[in-house]
Motif scaffolding. Structure first.
Motif, mmCIF file in Angstrom:
data_model
loop_
_atom_site.group_PDB
_atom_site.id
_atom_site.type_symbol
_atom_site.label_atom_id
_atom_site.label_comp_id
_atom_site.label_asym_id
_atom_site.label_seq_id
_atom_site.Cartn_x
_atom_site.Cartn_y
_atom_site.Cartn_z
ATOM 1 N N LYS A 331 0.822 -1.215 0.000
ATOM 2 C CA LYS A 331 0.000 0.000 0.000
ATOM 3 C C LYS A 331 0.852 1.259 0.000
ATOM 4 O O LYS A 331 0.432 2.304 -0.452
ATOM 5 N N ARG A 332 2.042 1.128 0.575
ATOM 6 C CA ARG A 332 2.922 2.300 0.550
ATOM 7 C C ARG A 332 3.778 2.337 -0.711
ATOM 8 O O ARG A 332 4.613 3.206 -0.872
ATOM 9 N N GLY A 333 3.599 1.345 -1.585
ATOM 10 C CA GLY A 333 4.341 1.349 -2.843
ATOM 11 C C GLY A 333 5.817 1.066 -2.691
ATOM 12 O O GLY A 333 6.636 1.755 -3.278
ATOM 13 N N ASP A 370 -5.161 4.050 -4.149
ATOM 14 C CA ASP A 370 -4.762 4.860 -5.290
ATOM 15 C C ASP A 370 -4.069 3.972 -6.325
ATOM 16 O O ASP A 370 -3.624 2.868 -6.007
ATOM 17 N N PRO A 371 -4.000 4.441 -7.578
ATOM 18 C CA PRO A 371 -3.577 3.537 -8.665
ATOM 19 C C PRO A 371 -2.156 2.986 -8.527
ATOM 20 O O PRO A 371 -1.876 1.927 -9.085
ATOM 21 N N THR A 372 -1.278 3.647 -7.794
ATOM 22 C CA THR A 372 0.082 3.105 -7.713
ATOM 23 C C THR A 372 0.092 1.762 -6.992
ATOM 24 O O THR A 372 0.914 0.905 -7.280
ATOM 25 N N VAL A 375 -0.311 -1.067 -9.453
ATOM 26 C CA VAL A 375 0.831 -1.420 -10.284
ATOM 27 C C VAL A 375 1.885 -2.162 -9.465
ATOM 28 O O VAL A 375 2.470 -3.138 -9.927
ATOM 29 N N TRP A 376 2.074 -1.758 -8.205
ATOM 30 C CA TRP A 376 3.065 -2.465 -7.387
ATOM 31 C C TRP A 376 2.590 -3.871 -7.057
ATOM 32 O O TRP A 376 3.392 -4.802 -6.910
ATOM 33 N N HIS A 404 -0.942 -0.733 -17.333
ATOM 34 C CA HIS A 404 -1.484 0.168 -16.313
ATOM 35 C C HIS A 404 -0.618 1.419 -16.175
ATOM 36 O O HIS A 404 -1.123 2.541 -16.221
ATOM 37 N N THR A 405 0.671 1.244 -16.000
ATOM 38 C CA THR A 405 1.584 2.379 -15.829
ATOM 39 C C THR A 405 2.810 2.189 -16.717
ATOM 40 O O THR A 405 3.819 1.652 -16.280
ATOM 41 N N PRO A 406 2.703 2.617 -17.966
ATOM 42 C CA PRO A 406 3.800 2.311 -18.902
ATOM 43 C C PRO A 406 5.058 3.142 -18.662
ATOM 44 O O PRO A 406 6.029 2.984 -19.391
ATOM 45 N N THR A 407 5.054 4.009 -17.661
ATOM 46 C CA THR A 407 6.210 4.888 -17.471
ATOM 47 C C THR A 407 7.110 4.449 -16.323
ATOM 48 O O THR A 407 8.036 5.154 -15.955
ATOM 49 N N LEU A 408 6.833 3.262 -15.754
ATOM 50 C CA LEU A 408 7.606 2.834 -14.591
ATOM 51 C C LEU A 408 8.766 1.938 -15.025
ATOM 52 O O LEU A 408 8.563 0.834 -15.537
#
Lengths: 795, 173
Positions: A331-333, A370-372, A375-376, A404-408
């Motif tokens: 949850k904290r990424g 939240d969305p991050t 992705v994690w 989902h997050t193509p910039t990571l």
């Protein structure tokens, strides 16, 4: 390096003739680094008296200093021959051999200078450094003692004597020396000396402890507490000694103090448990302990994580605790959530629980965060699937994450890894590149990208990529030279391995072509094509050799680099670290990357050797056949090239700036190194290889690769007794690793037997002896039933 | 808690990120040269981050409303007739990765755009929106834009979008 002329001249020499006078004058100039002027004087003297030994020796050193290195050793040897007891000659010879890193000879001549009455104290010190370099501790003790007697006013000289005793295995003497100077100096210490004092005391206590007098060490430690600045070392030593003395309750107090200092060091938790003897108690008690610790140190990871290690998967607490632990991180990424949990993955039941938690969280709860977090979580799942080798699922998860997050950037690194595991190095490298382009200043992915390009055999592109982070000289084509200066061994080893794969691909092409050639005898195009392939094989083989050799050289430098520490560390008063450095240097060749190097080099060298043998046999055969027919004959294996095509030369000259590792590299493709090996007398290659492998096995006999090389070398050389010994050494390694009847060992036994059978020149008495020894060492072995033997040696 | 949203400049090192955001969230294609020119000094660009992850980007330029922009390709041209004094700021690209919408990142970037507009001493922000892109249109209208009566015919034709017309939207600042 000691000056040759000392300021305080003890009994200035009586000058008897012009040559001597010139020599002292030249010495002075040498010390002032006025090499050219000195050489002039020396040359003049030698013209008058070509037998003046001291002048000859000095000439040798001067030639070396002025860059005329090939004409340095001869005059020195001549000088030694003429006046082996002249301490000036000895001193100069010693200095010369030190300059060329031949420490054995340097030690020999420096010692001679001292023994022949050199009034120079500097030479004693230099001798000590050189003796340390070659680990001649027995003589080092004498030398350090000698120097101490000359200059007893410096603590460093006392410490040096103590270290010499210690390394020579005499803890008692080392201790006595340290204690003596400590008593002398105690009244005279300045504030600036306090740290040295503290380090020397800790060193002294360490010596007591190492010699087994733990109680005494502990006493001393407590007595000297006020003088010890390194509080961490103090507490760690105290805790250790208390544990060794079985005074566990007191030890636990110390470990609690250590935890207070650094609650993130997992080692302290484990040692606290040892001292509390809680590890053998019921888990409830351990849980209570760790919960308490967690409440003291809420921000620290170990008190939360360690219970997950000792709780059985079936314990009702495990699931809830691991859930809390990992979800709070997701949850904290935390990018590293999976890595944190990986130690639990060895336990299958725990692994299953963890997966269920994350999978359920992924399927049901993501929308609340939240969305991050999504992705994690997907990232975690992909790592999980990769770990359990479900590559399809892994790819699916990582694709979802990228969608989902193509910039990571991390996602591309993982995806590339997954694809790599599927065996598609090209695609893996392309994906890594895609990630790298998102953030060009991310050094981590830059390195990864470089590595993956090398795995895909794209060496030039790889070097271009990593060159973004190297120092680029003006008009340098790439950063390769800087990579060598920076000793970036991982790049070099990956490059070498890539070059090996490339040349092996060419070998395959050649074989395919030769198979074709059988049908279309003498086709001109095929001949040309073959020639080009042969040229490529040599080029890439040479390049591989060159990269490997560069790493071997780097390790030589690593070893040489300790030289300065023999003077620096005692002066800085850091004997504990110094001793550790020496011990570390004693094992540097056991570094994994070096093992890879000798493995790679041995592959190339065995191939060259086999080629030589083949060629030799073919020549013999040709000689015999020539009598019968004089028709054109094709030799087996690689033939010597006709003059290479001009096109190829052009292509190569374009490549030079891309592959050379220093400016104006004399052998940019390693082709000279290669042909040197190829044209070497047969045995020589095996000698080089044997030495490489022995360096490693001497440092650590429990490594596999060096023994395998040694076995194969001895088999090639027909030294079967030695081969058998090496096989037994390998057996010890494998047994230690838990496979008592190792398949690898079994195969080498068979190979040995086969080699003996095939050997037509073997003395039959020796063959019998070896065969008997094989059976003595491996009683399960019988000549006629190799399969039965391998059935036993199958682990 | 710290604001999870932050803005940052475009550099030659994260240009790839900007490109990735656009290509994965917009149906139109910007040519390679357009990205290259994004690094020029006179460009107005910002990237939007959510919890340190780059998830949004906006690129603006000054134009004059008298310029005749009749298709997407003209709209993103580097050199519009510079003899005419600019009187507005034009949104060339504006993208937020899908999962990161409705978190306030777009609003932050719009604030950035408004501030930049004021700094250039003009008082209008304008853009083209694909007629089928209801999500974007609703967003713009909600944030104070107004759309022109007339639809611009075939604005996205060369981009191969179905129904290639565009709305012109404006906001006074």
């Amino acid at each position: 390096m000691s000056k040759l002329i000392q300021k305080k001249k003890v009994g200035a020499p009586i000058l008897t003739n012009k040559e001597d006078e010139n020599f002292y004058e030249a010495l002075k100039l040498y010390d002032q680094l006025q090499h050219k002027k000195a050489l002039k004087l020396v040359t003049a003297s030698l013209k008058k008296n070509s037998n003046h030994a001291a002048c000859l020796a000095l000439k040798g050193c001067l030639n070396y200093q002025l860059g005329n290195k090939s004409e340095a050793e001869a005059p020195i040897l001549k000088a030694i021959g003429k006046e082996p007891r002249n301490h000036y000659v000895n001193h100069l010879a010693g200095m010369y051999y030190k300059l060329i890193d031949n420490y054995e000879e340097a030690a020999k001549w420096m010692k001679a200078a001292v023994d022949n009455g050199s009034p120079n104290t500097g030479i004693i010190r230099d001798l000590a450094y050189v003796q340390t370099q070659i680990r001649d501790y027995k003589n080092l003790v004498v030398t350090r003692q000698q120097f101490l007697e000359k200059q007893p006013g410096y603590r460093a000289n006392w410490t040096s004597v103590a270290v010499a005793h210690h390394m020579n295995g005499d803890h008692q003497q080392a201790y006595t020396t340290l204690q003596k100077i400590e008593d002398i100096i105690r009244e005279h210490l300045n504030e600036g000396d306090r740290y040295e004092q503290s380090e020397c005391i800790l060193y002294k206590i360490q010596l007591i402890g190492e010699s087994g007098l733990v109680e005494k060490a502990l006493d001393q430690l407590e007595k000297d507490e006020r003088e010890i600045k390194d509080k961490l070392a103090f507490l760690e030593m105290k805790g250790r000694y208390l544990l060794m003395l079985n005074r566990k309750k007191e030890a636990s107090v110390v470990y609690r103090q250590l935890l207070k200092r650094n609650p993130d060091n997992v080692q302290f938790y484990i040692l606290l448990e040892t001292s509390l003897e809680s590890a053998s108690k019921p888990v409830e008690i351990r849980l209570k302990l760790f919960d308490k610790l967690a409440s003291f140190y809420p921000k620290s990871d170990p008190p939360k994580f360690v219970p997950l290690l000792f709780l059985p998967a079936s314990h009702p607490e495990f699931k809830s605790r691991v859930r809390e632990y990992l979800l709070s991180q997701l949850k904290r990424g935390f990018p590293a959530t999976f890595v944190n949990l990986k130690p639990l993955y060895k336990n299958l039941a725990k692994r299953a629980i963890i997966f269920d938690i994350v999978n359920e969280f992924h399927n049901l709860e993501l929308s609340q965060f939240d969305p991050t977090v999504a992705v994690w979580t997907k990232f975690f799942l992909a790592q999980h699937y990769l770990y359990v080798n479900d590559l399809e699922k892994a790819e699916e998860s990582i694709n979802e994450a990228i969608e989902h997050t193509p910039t990571l950037v991390e996602l591309y690194i993982l995806k590339a890894r997954i694809i790599k595991h599927k065996g598609d190095y090209e695609l893996a490298s392309a994906i890594m590149e895609e990630g790298r382009e998102l953030d060009l200043q991310d050094r981590f992915i830059n390195s990864k990208s470089t590595k993956y390009l090398l795995r895909a055999n794209k060496v030039d592109q790889a070097i271009d990529t990593i060159s973004l982070f190297t120092k680029l000289d003006k008009d340098a084509a790439n950063g390769l030279k800087d990579l060598h200066v920076m000793q970036a061994n991982w790049v070099l080893v990956e490059s070498a391995e890539a070059y090996v794969r490339i040349y092996k691909n060419y070998v395959k092409q050649l074989q395919a072509l030769e198979a074709k050639d059988e049908h279309e005898e003498g086709d001109k195009n095929i001949e040309e094509e073959k020639e080009e392939i042969l040229e490529n094989i040599d080029m890439y083989m040479g390049l591989a050799l060159k990269r490997y050799n560069a790493i071997v050289k780097n390790f030589k430098i690593f070893f040489q680099d300790q030289y300065d520490f023999h003077s620096y560390c005692p002066r800085r008063g850091t004997p504990r670290d110094y001793v550790e450095t020496l011990k570390w240097e004693d094992k540097i060749h056991t570094t994994p990357i070096y093992i890879r190097v000798i493995k790679g080099l041995s592959g190339i060298m065995f191939e060259i050797y086999d080629d030589q043998v083949r060629k030799h046999n073919a020549q013999l055969k040709e000689l015999l056949e020539e009598e019968d027919t004089k028709s054109k004959k094709k030799s087996n294996g690689k033939k010597k090239l006709k003059s290479p095509k001009s096109q190829l030369i052009k292509k190569k000259s374009k490549l030079v700036p891309l592959v050379e590792l220093e400016k104006d590299d004399q052998d940019p493709f390693g082709s000279k190194a290669l042909s040197d090996l190829q044209n070497n007398a047969n045995g020589k290659i095996m000698d080089i290889l044997l030495e490489l492998a022995k360096t490693v096995s001497d440092e650590d006999p429990m490594l596999k690769t060096p023994w395998e090389i040694v076995i194969n070398v001895y088999l090639n050389e027909g030294k079967y007794v030695l081969a058998l010994q090496a096989i037994r050494s390998l057996e010890k390694v494998m047994t230690r690793r838990g496979s008592a009847k190792s398949r690898l060992v079994g195969e080498y036994v068979l190979k040995l037997d086969e080699s003996i059978n095939k050997d037509t020149q073997i003395n039959s008495a020796i063959a019998q002896v070896v065969s008997k020894s094989i059976i003595a060492a491996f009683p399960e072995f019988t000549k006629d039933a190799p399969d039965a033997f391998l059935a036993i040696y199958c682990q | 808690m710290r604001d999870p949203i932050s803005l940052d400049d475009l550099t030659s090192n994260n240009l790839g990120t900007f490109k990735k955001i656009n290509t994965s969230s917009l149906p139109v294609k910007y040519p390679e040269s357009w990205y290259k020119d994004s690094l020029n000094k006179d460009q107005i660009i910002s990237l939007g981050y959510y919890r340190e992850l780059p998830v949004a980007g906006i690129k603006l330029k000054t134009i004059s409303t008298q310029h005749n922009i009749n298709c997407f390709e003209t709209g993103i041209q580097q050199q519009l007739n510079s003899k005419i004094l600019p009187n507005a700021v034009y949104i060339e690209s504006f993208a937020v990765l899908k999962p990161y919408r409705h978190l306030g990142i777009g609003s932050k970037l719009l604030d950035f755009a408004i501030e930049k507009t004021k700094q250039h001493f003009v008082h209008e922000i304008t853009a083209h929106v694909h007629v089928d892109n209801h999500e974007a249109l609703d967003w713009y209208l909600k944030h104070g834009f107004q759309k022109d009566e007339n639809v611009l015919k075939d604005y996205f034709k060369q981009q191969g979008l179905p129904n290639p017309d565009a709305y012109i939207i404006r906001m006074k600042v």
